[in-house]
Design an enzyme around this catalytic site. Structure first.
Site, short mmCIF file in Angstrom:
data_model
loop_
_atom_site.label_atom_id
_atom_site.label_comp_id
_atom_site.label_asym_id
_atom_site.label_seq_id
_atom_site.Cartn_x
_atom_site.Cartn_y
_atom_site.Cartn_z
N LYS A 1 0.84 -1.20 0.00
CA LYS A 1 0.00 0.00 0.00
C LYS A 1 0.88 1.25 0.00
CE LYS A 1 -3.91 -2.37 2.09
NZ LYS A 1 -4.69 -2.76 3.26
N GLN B 1 -4.59 -1.37 9.38
CA GLN B 1 -4.65 -2.72 8.82
C GLN B 1 -5.26 -3.69 9.83
OE1 GLN B 1 -3.85 -3.43 5.68
NE2 GLN B 1 -4.18 -5.63 5.87
N ASP C 1 -10.75 3.34 3.97
CA ASP C 1 -11.24 1.95 3.94
C ASP C 1 -12.76 1.91 3.81
OD1 ASP C 1 -9.55 -0.28 3.98
OD2 ASP C 1 -9.00 0.03 6.09
N1 GUN Z 1 -7.27 -6.63 6.16
C1 GUN Z 1 -7.69 -7.38 5.11
N2 GUN Z 1 -8.28 -6.61 4.20
C2 GUN Z 1 -8.24 -5.35 4.66
C3 GUN Z 1 -8.69 -4.10 4.14
O1 GUN Z 1 -9.27 -3.99 3.06
N3 GUN Z 1 -8.44 -3.02 4.93
C4 GUN Z 1 -7.82 -3.13 6.12
N4 GUN Z 1 -7.64 -2.02 6.82
N5 GUN Z 1 -7.39 -4.26 6.62
C5 GUN Z 1 -7.60 -5.37 5.90
#
Ligand code: GUN
Length: 291
Positions: free
Chosen positions: A54, A98, A121
């Site tokens: 990311k 995350q 998100d």
């Molecule tokens: N963990 C797995 N998928 C995601 C996501 O799309 N966003 C976040 N913040 N954590 C995750």
């Protein structure tokens, strides 16, 4: 029927190029880059890979990406303090924590603290509520990526029967809302659903987001259905000591019946990060416009 392969890697590249152009225009107009701050707590190996990607991909499109790595013993109060700082920092347009978080930290408590306008998100209850009431703002990245793949495939959604397997806040529920907004007739299936294979066979569009390796078999799928596989499961290859990634869909079997299918890897996965970058640009634009 041999299925069309929905190439998420290529579509993500196209989307990133579009975001990059938008970022350049944003910088020219506002004299600063959009900023994305990603927070990782602990050492989950998959999360380490995702968060590094990311940050890296943010930088590649000109977004200021910062990764905050906190030790696994971080307290909820410490994480809350970091989020308060990021919420208050005007250079931060997007905040992503995350998941999963270590067990001493309450996930919902933390996610609720992120300012909705920085919630790239789309997990904050305000953003979930806006989506559910037909006023999408920041939309969760994975289901948004699924919709872009469906659009790319030319899938007719109005009046189509869509079945989403999985009721998570991250994928299943927002996917329901996005499909509904396109006038599909949507059913959410989950662990308590009776006769799941029969339900899936009714689907013109099938979205699998359960996290169970190759659960969806060939005979669960109607001829000509479009199949979107959200699963990313690491499984052992018997007798080799090696592992490989598989989706929630038994790819070879299902590809024989489906009109179109996303591969794993290279389907939904790359779209998730590209949509996160897009959300960061959307958040940055909305924040400067709100001033
Ligand atoms: N963990 C797995 N998928 C995601 C996501 O799309 N966003 C976040 N913040 N954590 C995750």
């Amino acid at each position: 029927m041999t299925a069309q392969i929905l190439d998420g890697k290529q579509l993500a590249e196209t989307l990133r190029a579009e975001v990059k152009r938008g970022v350049l225009a944003f910088v020219a107009e506002h004299g600063r880059a959009p900023g994305l701050d990603v927070v990782l707590v602990g050492e989950d190996p998959a999360s380490q890979v995702y968060t590094r990607n990311k940050e890296k991909q943010a930088k590649e499109v000109g977004i200021r990406g910062t990764l905050h790595t906190l030790p696994a013993e971080t307290t909820e109060a410490e994480l809350v303090a970091l989020l308060a700082r990021l919420n208050a920092d005007d250079a931060v347009d997007g905040i992503l924590v995350q998941l999963p978080l270590p067990k001493q930290i309450r996930e919902q408590t933390v996610l609720d603290l992120i300012r909705p306008e920085k919630d790239v998100d789309g997990f904050h209850p305000v953003n979930a509520g806006l989506l559910a009431s037909g006023r999408p703002s920041l939309v969760p990245c994975t289901p948004r990526g699924c919709m872009k793949l469906l659009e790319r495939a030319g899938t007719k959604l109005a009046g189509a029967r869509a079945v989403v397997i999985g009721r998570s806040n991250i994928v299943g529920k927002p996917a329901l809302q996005l499909l509904l907004a396109e006038s599909a007739t949507v059913t959410i299936a989950h662990s308590r659903t009776k006769d799941l294979p029969a339900l899936c066979r009714e689907a013109d569009v099938l979205v699998a987001a359960v996290g169970r390796p190759e659960m969806v078999r060939g005979d669960w799928v109607k001829d000509g259905a479009v199949v979107i596989d959200v699963g990313i499961n690491r499984v052992e290859v018997p007798g080799t000591g090696k592992t490989r990634l598989v989706g929630d869909v038994a790819y070879d079997e299902v590809a024989e019946r489906a009109a179109a299918i996303t591969p794993v890897p290279g389907g939904v996965g790359p779209m998730t990060i590209a949509c996160l970058l897009e959300n960061t640009l959307v958040a940055a634009r909305a924040r400067v416009a709100a001033r």
